[in-house]
Design a protein around this motif. Structure first.
Motif, PDB file in Angstrom:
ATOM      1  N   GLN A   1       0.862  -1.175   0.000  1.00  0.00           N
ATOM      2  CA  GLN A   1       0.000   0.000   0.000  1.00  0.00           C
ATOM      3  C   GLN A   1       0.899   1.225   0.000  1.00  0.00           C
ATOM      4  OE1 GLN A   1      -2.313  -0.711   3.535  1.00  0.00           O
ATOM      5  NE2 GLN A   1      -3.204  -2.591   2.719  1.00  0.00           N
TER       6      GLN A   1
ATOM      7  N   PHE B   1      -0.948   6.408   0.703  1.00  0.00           N
ATOM      8  CA  PHE B   1      -2.342   6.173   1.055  1.00  0.00           C
ATOM      9  C   PHE B   1      -2.805   7.084   2.192  1.00  0.00           C
ATOM     10  CE2 PHE B   1       0.376   3.353   3.507  1.00  0.00           C
ATOM     11  CZ  PHE B   1      -0.104   3.466   4.806  1.00  0.00           C
TER      12      PHE B   1
ATOM     13  N   GLU C   1      -5.203   7.268   5.699  1.00  0.00           N
ATOM     14  CA  GLU C   1      -5.459   6.326   6.787  1.00  0.00           C
ATOM     15  C   GLU C   1      -6.692   5.471   6.526  1.00  0.00           C
ATOM     16  OE1 GLU C   1      -4.240   4.525  10.242  1.00  0.00           O
ATOM     17  OE2 GLU C   1      -3.228   6.203   9.240  1.00  0.00           O
ATOM     18  N   SER C   2      -7.726   6.064   5.937  1.00  0.00           N
ATOM     19  CA  SER C   2      -8.950   5.318   5.644  1.00  0.00           C
ATOM     20  C   SER C   2      -8.881   4.578   4.312  1.00  0.00           C
ATOM     21  CB  SER C   2     -10.149   6.262   5.645  1.00  0.00           C
ATOM     22  OG  SER C   2     -10.067   7.175   4.564  1.00  0.00           O
ATOM     23  N   HIS C   3      -7.775   4.754   3.585  1.00  0.00           N
ATOM     24  CA  HIS C   3      -7.558   4.099   2.289  1.00  0.00           C
ATOM     25  C   HIS C   3      -8.620   4.473   1.256  1.00  0.00           C
ATOM     26  CE1 HIS C   3      -4.215   1.576   3.716  1.00  0.00           C
ATOM     27  NE2 HIS C   3      -4.877   1.548   4.858  1.00  0.00           N
TER      28      HIS C   3
ATOM     29  N   GLU D   1      -5.315   5.405  -2.981  1.00  0.00           N
ATOM     30  CA  GLU D   1      -3.962   4.900  -2.763  1.00  0.00           C
ATOM     31  C   GLU D   1      -3.469   4.194  -4.015  1.00  0.00           C
ATOM     32  OE1 GLU D   1      -4.122   1.642   0.157  1.00  0.00           O
ATOM     33  OE2 GLU D   1      -6.188   1.323  -0.485  1.00  0.00           O
TER      34      GLU D   1
ATOM     35  N   LYS E   1      -1.456   0.610  -5.118  1.00  0.00           N
ATOM     36  CA  LYS E   1      -1.104  -0.720  -4.618  1.00  0.00           C
ATOM     37  C   LYS E   1      -0.224  -1.412  -5.645  1.00  0.00           C
ATOM     38  CE  LYS E   1      -4.774  -1.775  -1.322  1.00  0.00           C
ATOM     39  NZ  LYS E   1      -5.736  -2.806  -0.841  1.00  0.00           N
TER      40      LYS E   1
ATOM     41  N   GLN F   1     -10.789   1.048  -2.102  1.00  0.00           N
ATOM     42  CA  GLN F   1     -10.302  -0.325  -2.267  1.00  0.00           C
ATOM     43  C   GLN F   1     -10.679  -0.954  -3.616  1.00  0.00           C
ATOM     44  OE1 GLN F   1      -8.516  -1.816   0.355  1.00  0.00           O
ATOM     45  NE2 GLN F   1      -8.743  -0.032   1.666  1.00  0.00           N
TER      46      GLN F   1
END
Length: 264
Positions: free
Chosen positions: A134, A137, A139-141, A144, A146, A167
């Motif tokens: 990750q 990013f 904190e709550s994603h 980001e 990957k 996500q």
């Protein structure tokens, strides 16, 4: 270069208009990475909070050099090499990680802003394609990058570098190749809960590759964007040293600066 988008990309010409830099993380005022040690919770100085790292000295995890920046960036004096090694465990966690947090009171979490950075890797100490990484990013994603095999997916390896919101993959490079600089800007509308992506390779100007995606939980306290990498452990795949290279890091509002490196 091969790219694919999972949403319709919006490519648009943008005049060379520079935005206003809200926060500057381009390492131009650093003598060495040891300057990061000047920051503490009791002495919050400099552009970065430095506390997410392993038990070793700072030069185990972050080093600065003109050789570590995008050579097409004439504004940045140097770049940073971030290293995951056998000691890169923070606070008793099982994930390896090395991250910097912007230290600022500027409104980097309000309105529409652009989070800029360039990233590269090399064949030496290459990031593993067998583990989830990750990168850069919140904190709550909510957005980001990957890289590598993502937890739960099929197969053993994944060479793609992917950009996500909530996500979910919105854009990706099918392979993150060595010695290529990739330039990104997250276009974040904190008021409208929308996030888009600007991208280029090498010294090319940024272009919008994903128009702002709606329904994103754009929540931030202004101290939770992580410049760096968090690697999730995976059974059967031992750790090796990994290096990541960053330069041209800054946050701006107004019109996006498409030139690599940003305003002087």
């Amino acid at each position: 270069m091969k790219t694919s988008t999972l949403l319709t990309a919006a490519f648009c010409g943008v005049a060379a208009v520079e935005g206003a830099v809200l926060w500057d993380g381009r390492f131009n005022d650093f003598t060495s990475s040891a300057d990061l040690n000047k920051w503490s919770w009791a002495n919050q100085v400099g552009p970065y909070q430095y506390y997410i790292h392993g038990s070793g000295t700072v030069n185990r995890y972050i080093n600065l050099s003109p050789d570590y920046k995008n050579p097409n960036d004439t504004v940045s004096k140097q770049g940073a090499r971030f290293t995951l090694d056998s000691t890169a465990y923070w606070n008793g966690q099982t994930m390896r990680r090395i991250e910097l947090i912007p230290q600022t009171k500027a409104a980097i979490n309000r309105g529409k802003v652009f989070y800029h950075f360039s990233i590269s890797r090399r064949d030496t100490n290459a990031p593993s394609v067998n583990k989830e990484h990750q990168i850069c990013f919140f904190e709550s994603h909510f957005t980001e990058l990957k890289y590598g095999w993502i937890s739960g997916e099929q197969g053993a390896a994944n060479p793609a570098l992917q950009w996500m919101t909530n996500q979910r993959t919105q854009w990706k490079l099918s392979e993150w190749k060595a010695n290529v600089w990739h330039n990104f800007a997250y276009e974040i509308d904190f008021s409208g809960n929308r996030v888009g992506l600007w991208y280029s390779e090498g010294g090319a100007d940024l272009k919008q590759v994903v128009a702002p995606v709606g329904g994103v939980s754009t929540s931030s306290n202004g101290q939770d964007w992580h410049l760096g990498v968090l690697e999730l452990p995976r059974s059967g795949y031992p750790n090796t040293n990994e290096d990541y290279y960053f330069s041209g890091v800054f946050i701006e509002d107004g019109a996006i600066t498409t030139k690599i490196g940003g305003p002087a």
